[in-house]
Design a protein around this motif. Structure first.
Motif, PDB file in Angstrom:
ATOM      1  N   ALA A 208       0.933  -1.197  -0.006  1.00  0.00           N
ATOM      2  CA  ALA A 208      -0.057   0.071  -0.069  1.00  0.00           C
ATOM      3  C   ALA A 208       0.755   1.186   0.068  1.00  0.00           C
ATOM      4  CB  ALA A 208      -0.912  -0.106   1.300  1.00  0.00           C
ATOM      5  N   SER A 209       2.026   1.151   0.570  1.00  0.00           N
ATOM      6  CA  SER A 209       3.092   2.434   0.433  1.00  0.00           C
ATOM      7  C   SER A 209       3.799   2.434  -0.721  1.00  0.00           C
ATOM      8  CB  SER A 209       4.053   2.273   1.755  1.00  0.00           C
ATOM      9  OG  SER A 209       4.731   1.102   1.623  1.00  0.00           O
ATOM     10  N   GLY A 210       3.514   1.592  -1.688  1.00  0.00           N
ATOM     11  CA  GLY A 210       4.315   1.828  -2.996  1.00  0.00           C
ATOM     12  C   GLY A 210       5.393   1.102  -3.278  1.00  0.00           C
ATOM     13  N   ASP A 211       5.856   0.197  -2.056  1.00  0.00           N
ATOM     14  CA  ASP A 211       7.233  -0.319  -1.863  1.00  0.00           C
ATOM     15  C   ASP A 211       7.008  -1.739  -2.798  1.00  0.00           C
ATOM     16  OD1 ASP A 211       8.505   1.760  -0.695  1.00  0.00           O
ATOM     17  OD2 ASP A 211       7.862   0.717   1.225  1.00  0.00           O
ATOM     18  N   ILE A 212       7.934  -2.413  -3.545  1.00  0.00           N
ATOM     19  CA  ILE A 212       7.840  -3.686  -3.904  1.00  0.00           C
ATOM     20  C   ILE A 212       8.669  -4.541  -2.763  1.00  0.00           C
ATOM     21  CG2 ILE A 212       8.549  -5.305  -5.713  1.00  0.00           C
ATOM     22  CD1 ILE A 212       8.470  -3.264  -7.747  1.00  0.00           C
ATOM     23  N   LYS A 213       7.789  -5.575  -2.336  1.00  0.00           N
ATOM     24  CA  LYS A 213       8.299  -6.520  -1.368  1.00  0.00           C
ATOM     25  C   LYS A 213       8.305  -7.812  -1.704  1.00  0.00           C
ATOM     26  CE  LYS A 213       7.950  -3.967   2.957  1.00  0.00           C
ATOM     27  NZ  LYS A 213       7.988  -3.792   4.291  1.00  0.00           N
ATOM     28  N   GLN A 214       9.428  -8.652  -1.286  1.00  0.00           N
ATOM     29  CA  GLN A 214       9.318 -10.208  -1.686  1.00  0.00           C
ATOM     30  C   GLN A 214       8.917 -11.053  -0.542  1.00  0.00           C
ATOM     31  OE1 GLN A 214      13.015 -12.274  -2.914  1.00  0.00           O
ATOM     32  NE2 GLN A 214      12.294 -11.817  -4.813  1.00  0.00           N
ATOM     33  N   TYR A 215       8.245 -11.884  -0.677  1.00  0.00           N
ATOM     34  CA  TYR A 215       7.495 -12.715   0.412  1.00  0.00           C
ATOM     35  C   TYR A 215       7.890 -14.224   0.021  1.00  0.00           C
ATOM     36  CZ  TYR A 215       4.979  -8.478   1.419  1.00  0.00           C
ATOM     37  OH  TYR A 215       4.413  -7.468   1.809  1.00  0.00           O
ATOM     38  N   ARG A 216       8.227 -15.073   0.869  1.00  0.00           N
ATOM     39  CA  ARG A 216       8.842 -16.327   0.575  1.00  0.00           C
ATOM     40  C   ARG A 216       7.913 -17.242   1.539  1.00  0.00           C
ATOM     41  NH1 ARG A 216      13.787 -17.118  -1.771  1.00  0.00           N
ATOM     42  NH2 ARG A 216      14.599 -15.038  -2.468  1.00  0.00           N
ATOM     43  N   SER A 217       7.376 -18.297   0.762  1.00  0.00           N
ATOM     44  CA  SER A 217       6.561 -19.404   1.603  1.00  0.00           C
ATOM     45  C   SER A 217       7.676 -20.382   2.299  1.00  0.00           C
ATOM     46  CB  SER A 217       6.032 -20.316   0.678  1.00  0.00           C
ATOM     47  OG  SER A 217       6.898 -21.165  -0.228  1.00  0.00           O
ATOM     48  N   GLN A 218       7.209 -21.185   3.171  1.00  0.00           N
ATOM     49  CA  GLN A 218       8.035 -22.156   3.826  1.00  0.00           C
ATOM     50  C   GLN A 218       8.450 -23.098   2.682  1.00  0.00           C
ATOM     51  OE1 GLN A 218       4.860 -22.047   3.825  1.00  0.00           O
ATOM     52  NE2 GLN A 218       3.661 -24.269   3.831  1.00  0.00           N
ATOM     53  N   SER A 219       9.601 -23.769   3.030  1.00  0.00           N
ATOM     54  CA  SER A 219      10.108 -24.739   1.743  1.00  0.00           C
ATOM     55  C   SER A 219       9.568 -26.162   2.147  1.00  0.00           C
ATOM     56  CB  SER A 219      11.754 -24.843   2.064  1.00  0.00           C
ATOM     57  OG  SER A 219      12.313 -23.605   1.575  1.00  0.00           O
ATOM     58  N   VAL A 220       9.156 -26.939   1.248  1.00  0.00           N
ATOM     59  CA  VAL A 220       8.778 -28.179   1.595  1.00  0.00           C
ATOM     60  C   VAL A 220       9.522 -29.238   0.458  1.00  0.00           C
ATOM     61  CG1 VAL A 220       6.748 -29.550   1.078  1.00  0.00           C
ATOM     62  CG2 VAL A 220       6.276 -27.196   1.782  1.00  0.00           C
ATOM     63  N   VAL A 221       9.970 -30.272   1.288  1.00  0.00           N
ATOM     64  CA  VAL A 221      10.864 -31.303   0.547  1.00  0.00           C
ATOM     65  C   VAL A 221      10.113 -32.383  -0.293  1.00  0.00           C
ATOM     66  CG1 VAL A 221      12.473 -32.811   0.778  1.00  0.00           C
ATOM     67  CG2 VAL A 221      12.782 -30.860   1.985  1.00  0.00           C
ATOM     68  N   LEU A 222      10.139 -32.463  -1.451  1.00  0.00           N
ATOM     69  CA  LEU A 222       9.378 -33.488  -2.280  1.00  0.00           C
ATOM     70  C   LEU A 222      10.686 -34.649  -2.769  1.00  0.00           C
ATOM     71  CD1 LEU A 222       7.248 -34.355  -4.127  1.00  0.00           C
ATOM     72  CD2 LEU A 222       8.288 -33.322  -6.105  1.00  0.00           C
ATOM     73  N   ASN A 223      10.262 -35.745  -2.300  1.00  0.00           N
ATOM     74  CA  ASN A 223      11.074 -36.965  -2.526  1.00  0.00           C
ATOM     75  C   ASN A 223      10.383 -37.909  -3.478  1.00  0.00           C
ATOM     76  OD1 ASN A 223      13.369 -36.783  -0.657  1.00  0.00           O
ATOM     77  ND2 ASN A 223      11.825 -36.676   0.935  1.00  0.00           N
ATOM     78  N   ILE A 224      11.198 -38.707  -4.185  1.00  0.00           N
ATOM     79  CA  ILE A 224      10.493 -39.885  -5.195  1.00  0.00           C
ATOM     80  C   ILE A 224      11.352 -41.222  -4.648  1.00  0.00           C
ATOM     81  CG2 ILE A 224      10.583 -40.612  -7.490  1.00  0.00           C
ATOM     82  CD1 ILE A 224      11.089 -37.558  -8.277  1.00  0.00           C
ATOM     83  N   THR A 225      10.295 -42.278  -4.667  1.00  0.00           N
ATOM     84  CA  THR A 225      10.765 -43.656  -4.250  1.00  0.00           C
ATOM     85  C   THR A 225      10.316 -44.442  -5.141  1.00  0.00           C
ATOM     86  OG1 THR A 225      10.708 -45.117  -2.415  1.00  0.00           O
ATOM     87  CG2 THR A 225       8.602 -43.863  -3.014  1.00  0.00           C
ATOM     88  N   GLY A 226      10.582 -45.987  -5.221  1.00  0.00           N
ATOM     89  CA  GLY A 226      10.123 -46.883  -6.029  1.00  0.00           C
ATOM     90  C   GLY A 226      11.285 -47.278  -7.028  1.00  0.00           C
ATOM     91  N   PHE A 227      12.521 -47.084  -6.589  1.00  0.00           N
ATOM     92  CA  PHE A 227      13.665 -47.475  -7.303  1.00  0.00           C
ATOM     93  C   PHE A 227      14.127 -48.784  -6.482  1.00  0.00           C
ATOM     94  CE2 PHE A 227      13.555 -43.225  -8.284  1.00  0.00           C
ATOM     95  CZ  PHE A 227      13.641 -43.220  -9.679  1.00  0.00           C
ATOM     96  N   LEU A 228      14.557 -49.791  -7.272  1.00  0.00           N
ATOM     97  CA  LEU A 228      15.248 -51.067  -6.756  1.00  0.00           C
ATOM     98  C   LEU A 228      16.797 -50.893  -6.773  1.00  0.00           C
ATOM     99  CD1 LEU A 228      13.243 -53.824  -8.173  1.00  0.00           C
ATOM    100  CD2 LEU A 228      13.037 -52.850  -5.975  1.00  0.00           C
ATOM    101  N   GLU A 229      17.359 -51.192  -5.710  1.00  0.00           N
ATOM    102  CA  GLU A 229      18.954 -51.084  -5.835  1.00  0.00           C
ATOM    103  C   GLU A 229      19.703 -52.222  -6.348  1.00  0.00           C
ATOM    104  OE1 GLU A 229      22.093 -48.615  -4.032  1.00  0.00           O
ATOM    105  OE2 GLU A 229      19.930 -48.526  -3.578  1.00  0.00           O
ATOM    106  N   SER A 230      20.493 -51.991  -7.022  1.00  0.00           N
ATOM    107  CA  SER A 230      21.362 -53.186  -7.787  1.00  0.00           C
ATOM    108  C   SER A 230      22.818 -53.141  -8.017  1.00  0.00           C
ATOM    109  CB  SER A 230      20.499 -53.616  -9.157  1.00  0.00           C
ATOM    110  OG  SER A 230      20.876 -52.776 -10.226  1.00  0.00           O
ATOM    111  N   THR A 231      23.494 -53.729  -8.363  1.00  0.00           N
ATOM    112  CA  THR A 231      24.944 -53.540  -8.552  1.00  0.00           C
ATOM    113  C   THR A 231      25.232 -54.070  -9.813  1.00  0.00           C
ATOM    114  OG1 THR A 231      25.291 -54.321  -6.388  1.00  0.00           O
ATOM    115  CG2 THR A 231      27.214 -54.150  -7.701  1.00  0.00           C
ATOM    116  N   THR A 232      26.130 -53.222 -10.728  1.00  0.00           N
ATOM    117  CA  THR A 232      26.750 -53.357 -11.930  1.00  0.00           C
ATOM    118  C   THR A 232      28.224 -53.285 -11.837  1.00  0.00           C
ATOM    119  OG1 THR A 232      24.676 -52.537 -12.728  1.00  0.00           O
ATOM    120  CG2 THR A 232      26.465 -52.715 -14.362  1.00  0.00           C
TER     121      THR A 232
END
Length: 167
Positions: free
Chosen positions: A124-148
């Motif tokens: 409202a005062s005419g300034d540009i401000k930056q706001y940040r959300s909290q950080s959320v970690v996204l993980n991916i699973t579903g892999f089988l471990e093997s040896t080569t």
């Protein structure tokens, strides 16, 4: 005491009214079996205008929206089948950025990381401000471990390497 309480409440209300939040569903993706929906939502606000909303993954930006367009910073996601983005910043009370990645378009390890939404807006005062959300970690699973076993052509030694295969 009552004045202090009112002052603290006003400060809390202003913080809530001038913020952006992130929603990630689900937080744990099973590779090939589930997609992800990431939303940046501007909470009810006392801002007079929004310049942009950015979605950040770890140390890089994924996608942003300005008044005129949606811009991809992660060029591999741009025009990829199974990836959609919807966004609007025309109304400060209902602005959002939503990224959906279908189960067929999820990338490992590229999509793993800490996600955060960043809002740039006029106060409202005419300034540009930056706001940040909290950080959320996204993980991916579903892999089988093997040896080569790999054979090195430079030192003629066998090297055992652990790799992951899709289940």
């Amino acid at each position: 005491m009552a004045i202090s309480f009112i002052s603290v409440w006003t400060l809390i209300a202003r913080t809530v009214l001038s913020s952006i939040s992130i929603e990630v569903e689900p937080l744990l993706i099973e590779f090939g079996k589930s997609g992800v929906d990431i939303s940046c939502v501007v909470n009810g606000t006392n801002l007079i205008g929004i310049t942009n909303i950015l979605l950040k993954r770890s140390e890089s930006y994924v996608v942003s929206v300005t008044k005129f367009k949606i811009a991809w910073q992660d060029k591999a996601l741009d025009n990829k089948t199974g990836v959609t983005v919807n966004a609007s910043i025309s109304n400060t009370m209902t602005s959002y950025l939503r990224l959906e990645i279908s189960k067929t378009a999820v990338r490992f390890p590229e999509d793993v990381g800490s996600y955060q939404c960043i809002l740039s807006a006029f106060t409202a005062s005419g300034d540009i401000k930056q706001y940040r959300s909290q950080s959320v970690v996204l993980n991916i699973t579903g892999f089988l471990e093997s040896t080569t076993n790999l054979f090195s052509t430079t030192n003629y030694k066998n090297t055992e390497v652990s790799v992951q295969k899709v289940a």
